[in-house]
Design an enzyme around this catalytic site. Sequence first.
Site, PDB file in Angstrom:
ATOM      1  N   ARG A  99      73.218  41.308 105.758  1.00 47.60           N
ATOM      2  CA  ARG A  99      73.459  39.867 105.613  1.00 47.60           C
ATOM      3  C   ARG A  99      74.702  39.505 106.438  1.00 47.60           C
ATOM      4  NH1 ARG A  99      76.447  36.603 101.008  1.00 47.60           N
ATOM      5  NH2 ARG A  99      76.115  34.571 101.899  1.00 47.60           N
ATOM      6  N   HIS A 144      78.674  29.820 106.173  1.00 47.58           N
ATOM      7  CA  HIS A 144      79.585  30.603 105.327  1.00 47.58           C
ATOM      8  C   HIS A 144      81.005  30.101 105.591  1.00 47.58           C
ATOM      9  CE1 HIS A 144      79.925  34.596 102.988  1.00 47.58           C
ATOM     10  NE2 HIS A 144      81.139  34.092 103.031  1.00 47.58           N
ATOM     11  N   GLU A 189      77.887  29.853  98.506  1.00 45.41           N
ATOM     12  CA  GLU A 189      78.837  29.551  97.426  1.00 45.41           C
ATOM     13  C   GLU A 189      79.291  28.087  97.342  1.00 45.41           C
ATOM     14  OE1 GLU A 189      82.070  32.294  97.086  1.00 45.41           O
ATOM     15  OE2 GLU A 189      80.721  33.916  96.531  1.00 45.41           O
ATOM     16  N   ASN A 329      75.784  35.576  94.291  1.00 42.38           N
ATOM     17  CA  ASN A 329      77.036  36.300  94.500  1.00 42.38           C
ATOM     18  C   ASN A 329      77.692  36.436  93.134  1.00 42.38           C
ATOM     19  OD1 ASN A 329      76.510  36.103  97.197  1.00 42.38           O
ATOM     20  ND2 ASN A 329      78.330  34.922  97.728  1.00 42.38           N
ATOM     21  N   TYR A 331      80.594  38.765  90.895  1.00 41.83           N
ATOM     22  CA  TYR A 331      81.628  39.814  90.905  1.00 41.83           C
ATOM     23  C   TYR A 331      82.194  40.111  89.521  1.00 41.83           C
ATOM     24  CZ  TYR A 331      81.958  39.438  96.028  1.00 41.83           C
ATOM     25  OH  TYR A 331      81.698  39.468  97.378  1.00 41.83           O
ATOM     26  N   GLU A 398      75.840  39.179  97.122  1.00 36.13           N
ATOM     27  CA  GLU A 398      77.169  39.793  97.164  1.00 36.13           C
ATOM     28  C   GLU A 398      77.520  40.375  95.815  1.00 36.13           C
ATOM     29  OE1 GLU A 398      80.579  37.543  98.590  1.00 36.13           O
ATOM     30  OE2 GLU A 398      79.328  36.538 100.078  1.00 36.13           O
TER      31      GLU A 398
HETATM   32  C1  NOJ Z   1      82.630  35.551  98.270  1.00 38.33           C
HETATM   33  C2  NOJ Z   1      82.581  35.102  99.681  1.00 38.33           C
HETATM   34  O1  NOJ Z   1      81.296  34.719 100.031  1.00 38.33           O
HETATM   35  C3  NOJ Z   1      83.139  36.098 100.673  1.00 38.33           C
HETATM   36  O2  NOJ Z   1      83.369  35.423 101.851  1.00 38.33           O
HETATM   37  C4  NOJ Z   1      84.384  36.741 100.101  1.00 38.33           C
HETATM   38  O3  NOJ Z   1      85.022  37.575 101.033  1.00 38.33           O
HETATM   39  C5  NOJ Z   1      84.000  37.523  98.872  1.00 38.33           C
HETATM   40  N1  NOJ Z   1      83.451  36.614  97.890  1.00 38.33           N
HETATM   41  C6  NOJ Z   1      85.156  38.269  98.215  1.00 38.33           C
HETATM   42  O4  NOJ Z   1      86.100  37.376  97.781  1.00 38.33           O
END
Ligand code: NOJ
Length: 496
Positions: A99, A144, A189, A329, A331, A398
């Site tokens: 990606r 992005h 995002e 995405n 985390y 992500e």
């Molecule tokens: C989300 C973002 O899409 C990416 O650009 C960023 O580096 C990562 N999270 C980590 O923060």
Amino acid sequence: MDQLAVLICFTVFTFTTADDAVNTKAFPKDFKFGVATASYQIEGGWNEDGKGENIWDHLVHNGPFIIKHNDTGDIACDSYHKYKEDVRMLKDLGVNHYRFSISWSRLLPTGFANKVNPAGVQYYKSLIKELKANGIEPFVTLYHWDMPQPIQELGGFLNDNFVDWFGDYAELCFKHFGDEVSNWLTFNEPISTCQQGYGNAVKAPLIHSPGIGEYICGKNMMLAHARAWHIYNDKFRSKQKGSVGFVVDSLWYEPSSNKTEDVHAAEMKRQFVWGLYINPLINGDHSTMVKEQIARRSKQQGFKRSRLPEFTEKEQKYLKGTLDVIGLNHYSTVLVSAQEKPDPSAMGFFVDCEANEWKSDDWEKSGSDWLRVVPWGIRKLLKWIKDNFNNHKIIITENGYSDREPKLLKDDRRIHYIKSYLSNIRDAMEKDGVNVIGYTLWSLMDNFEWTSGYTEKLGIHHVDFNSSNRTRTKKSSAEFYKKVIATRCLAEKCTA
Ligand code: NOJ
């Protein structure tokens, strides 16, 4: 117990728990494993061969100087010149897909489609060709975060014409690259883009308009996504047979207690994320819960209409059903409670929901304040998405772990993170029946982490930003991920 017995006991215990905790079912053969990057974070070549200026170029060169150590993406990982080396790393990992994002201003220096930069077209053609020659599927993000500066000067996402301008750019990408690219993702995002860029001004273009600008940004982003989807659908789909998705950034919002008000507050948070951005693309409108909440608060504040701009009936029809795949995405997780006395005058995405969020001290920290290791959160989130969006197809676009060490090659905590998150994803697929088609690790290599510059590292390859070579070195996590991809398995042995 003598010392040896204690040692054996301890070893057996730690190994068994580590392995027992992991899902031992192999990932399906067609499950895609990949890694991700983004143009501004890796390419460099910021003004080379006719590329125009974007909002991050503008910010890092003109200030306000809010980036750690005044770092810039001028050279970044130098992927503009080293893309073949990147593809070699991808090939060595054995990924199914890569990606990456297209820099709008590299293709269209002013942002507008009347002037195409041939060198920009050539760069992405070469990258895509190199990927395909090595059996790697390109997953291309169109936006992005690197808005062309001339479009920003006209308001960027706040200008309703943005929908046309983005549509033209998307069409150009489908035309030039679509015969080789089947997986398109329009925007990356919405929360980082709109809330941080147009709400509380912590990311470019640093617009401070909480509760107003950020919602207009969201509305135009949804319509621009739909425009791109319709263009693809009407003009390219029958021949190119690809899909057009959208990438949402979502934490898992866990109620801090089972009190009704905390459970409600956590759901409100989820609706602020999913109801604002995904619901319009699947069902044609913002979710009722968010609409009512913002309308009620806007009225109390003396506004004549809701600060959340409504979609017309025509727009609703245009939006509905324009999401081929949800890009997720994810985390981390936060705990949520209802605010006892919400401030009635406060405005903005983060306060309109009338909920507090925080991270538990029990959760493992990483190199980023926002990222705690909470693997079970992804399973709960996936299940919630399944239940709320009729088991829509999902690709994890992500997921990854950060550290702040200058050169940590033996990155065991990252391995632990990847393994435990993947295990929970496998659980979600196997035990909850969630339709997850792939996983994309962030990131192929350390890169420009926005306002943190090069201080926060999320790569599975180290990059030496002090050498003009931008030397890439494999970390242990790359070895680990390579093995997972080759075996499709997280444990020593997996069942089919
Ligand atoms: C989300 C973002 O899409 C990416 O650009 C960023 O580096 C990562 N999270 C980590 O923060």
